[in-house]
Design an enzyme around this catalytic site. Structure first.
Site, short mmCIF file in Angstrom:
data_model
loop_
_atom_site.label_atom_id
_atom_site.label_comp_id
_atom_site.label_asym_id
_atom_site.label_seq_id
_atom_site.Cartn_x
_atom_site.Cartn_y
_atom_site.Cartn_z
N LYS A 1 0.85 -1.20 0.00
CA LYS A 1 0.00 0.00 0.00
C LYS A 1 0.88 1.24 0.00
O LYS A 1 1.65 1.48 0.93
CB LYS A 1 -0.91 -0.01 1.23
CG LYS A 1 -1.75 1.26 1.41
CD LYS A 1 -2.49 1.24 2.74
CE LYS A 1 -3.10 2.60 3.06
NZ LYS A 1 -3.72 2.63 4.41
N LYS B 1 -9.94 13.27 8.21
CA LYS B 1 -9.47 12.95 9.55
C LYS B 1 -9.38 14.22 10.39
O LYS B 1 -9.13 15.31 9.86
CB LYS B 1 -8.06 12.33 9.48
CG LYS B 1 -7.95 11.00 8.78
CD LYS B 1 -6.49 10.56 8.75
CE LYS B 1 -6.31 9.24 8.01
NZ LYS B 1 -6.82 8.11 8.80
N ARG C 1 -7.64 -0.13 1.10
CA ARG C 1 -8.13 -1.43 0.61
C ARG C 1 -8.62 -1.32 -0.84
O ARG C 1 -8.65 -2.30 -1.56
CB ARG C 1 -9.22 -1.95 1.54
CG ARG C 1 -10.48 -1.16 1.58
CD ARG C 1 -11.33 -1.47 2.80
NE ARG C 1 -10.72 -0.95 4.02
CZ ARG C 1 -11.25 -1.11 5.23
NH1 ARG C 1 -12.38 -1.78 5.39
NH2 ARG C 1 -10.64 -0.62 6.29
#
Length: 463
Positions: A228, A240, A314
């Site tokens: 990743k 965030k 992901r």
């Protein structure tokens, strides 16, 4: 500046005596009278990780005492010698007695001297260690170089290491090892059918890309590593809080670990056909950012509903894993700083391992303990698959509830792997939040030495 590892004996090397409660009386009896008296005056007692520098008769460095774990310690730290580099004055040293396993003690000693000095002037004196007899200096150096590469990458802030910087790093590695190199950039990802990598990275001023490196004989067992490579993660439109962004330069820690493992594999000449895939993006915010509720196509053909833009890793991994899986490799491994749930479950030092291959999981658990790069197997629990159900797409990429976040992330990734003979997912942290022996605070190549050790055992170099 790292401590250097010397190949040949050095008569002027200062001896380091490793002591515990059992051997301390014998070690003390063998010291010169002045050193023994100095230790007594200091009230020295063997304590794990504590050092005492003893004087020589001429006022120089005479010897070093360093405390080991108690013989009956539940889990002695095989990297304890890594604390020495930060405790010793400049000089050349040698182990007077050998803590076991000796190879890990030497590796830890050198890695313990690491510091990230790109943006400041280093102020430490030079330290050297004479390699103990029987230690493979080339092998230790190979592992040190790879871990340092990963640490430097993770510690570098995003303004100096974006997706383009990851591309340059892999390109240089490919040139150094004689590997092939390719990279699909920007809208080329759409043409090549990697829509999720494109969607995650399109809001950034630096274009997303899929980096592809291959090395080794084409008839050797196929091993593919996927890392990743999110150079910085704002969270996207599900932004965030500021405190949660402070360490997000490390969100490419999976790519760094994969590259560290690849560097060791190629340097050692292991008998594999290695492929490394790095989906490299910045999860930024602009008018073109992907949104919660979007439905994205994927390289595999599955449609994916976006439940949260802060679960971007992901998505890019899924496209890369689909490509890797098309070749049906013998072994497919991904490294990813994927979920906070993994840290809640196992903390920062012990990454979860997910695999349906019992033999692979057992080998990784065994080797992780042996080389001090541990993992802990977690279940790909089938009943939790329903947490990823979507009403409008083939799958949602995040769970419908607050539970089992690391497991559901692994279950999502597993949907994109069907042909690989064995597959493992490592949900790493990629960071040491506080200094430990051999592991200074900052970026860490979790899992890299482990996968290298597995491949070195299974596919040793020919000739």
């Amino acid at each position: 500046m790292l401590p250097s590892l010397l190949a040949h004996s050095n008569q002027s090397a200062v001896p380091i005596h490793f002591v515990d409660e059992a051997n301390w009386p014998d070690v003390a009896a063998g010291l010169p009278a002045l050193a023994r008296a100095f230790a007594a005056a200091q009230g020295f007692k063997p304590q794990p990780g504590k050092a005492l520098v003893l004087p020589a008769a001429d006022g120089g460095l005479g010897a070093v005492l360093f405390g080991l774990d108690r013989p009956d310690a539940r889990r002695p730290d095989p990297f304890l010698a890594g604390a020495l580099a930060g405790l010793l004055p400049a000089g050349t040293y040698a182990f007077a007695n050998a803590p076991e396993p000796i190879e890990l003690a030497v590796l830890a000693f050198v890695l313990g001297g690491y510091s990230f000095d790109r943006y400041r002037t280093a102020k430490r004196g030079e330290i050297s260690l004479v390699a103990p007899p029987g230690v493979d200096i080339a092998e230790v150096g190979r592992q040190v170089d790879a871990v340092v590469l990963a640490r430097d990458l993770i510690n570098t802030p995003a303004n100096d290491l974006g997706p383009d910087g990851l591309e340059r790093t892999v390109r240089l590695m490919a040139e150094r090892h004689g590997a092939s190199f390719g990279c699909i950039v920007g809208d080329g990802l759409l043409e090549a059918k990697f829509p999720m990598i494109h969607a995650v990275g399109r809001a950034s001023a630096t274009a997303p890309r899929l980096i592809d490196m291959a090395w080794g004989p084409t008839d050797a067992p196929k091993v593919t590593l996927v890392g990743k490579g999110v150079s910085f993660d704002t969270g996207g439109l599900d932004i965030k809080p500021s405190a949660a962004m402070l360490l997000m330069k490390k969100d490419m820690g999976g790519a760094a670990a994969a590259l560290a493992a690849a560097d060791m594999i190629m340097s050692a000449g292991l008998h594999v056909r290695l492929r490394v895939l790095i989906p490299a993006v910045e999860n930024a915010i602009s008018g073109s950012a992907f949104r919660p509720g979007d439905v994205l196509p994927s390289h595999k053909g599955l449609t994916v509903e976006i439940g949260n833009t802060d679960a971007e890793g992901r998505l890019i991994l899924a496209d890369a894993l689909s490509l890797a899986d098309e070749e049906a490799p013998e072994l497919l491994v991904d490294f990813a700083t994927l979920t906070g749930a993994a840290r809640t479950a196992l903390g920062p030092e012990l990454p979860p391992l997910y695999s349906r291959d019992d033999a692979l999981a057992a080998d990784l658990a065994r080797l992780g303990e042996r080389i001090n790069d541990p993992v802990w197997r977690m279940p790909l629990w089938p009943p939790y698959e329903k947490m990823l159900d979507s009403k409008i797409a083939d799958v949602n990429h995040v769970s419908s509830g607050p539970f089992a976040g690391s497991i559901t992330a692994a279950l999502f990734l597993s949907r994109f792997v069907s042909r690989a003979r064995s597959y493992a997912h490592l949900d790493i942290y990629g960071w040491s939040p506080s200094a430990r022996p051999g592991r200074p605070e900052g970026g860490e190549a979790q899992g890299a030495r482990l996968i290298y050790a597995l491949l070195r055992e299974r596919y040793p170099a020919h000739g």
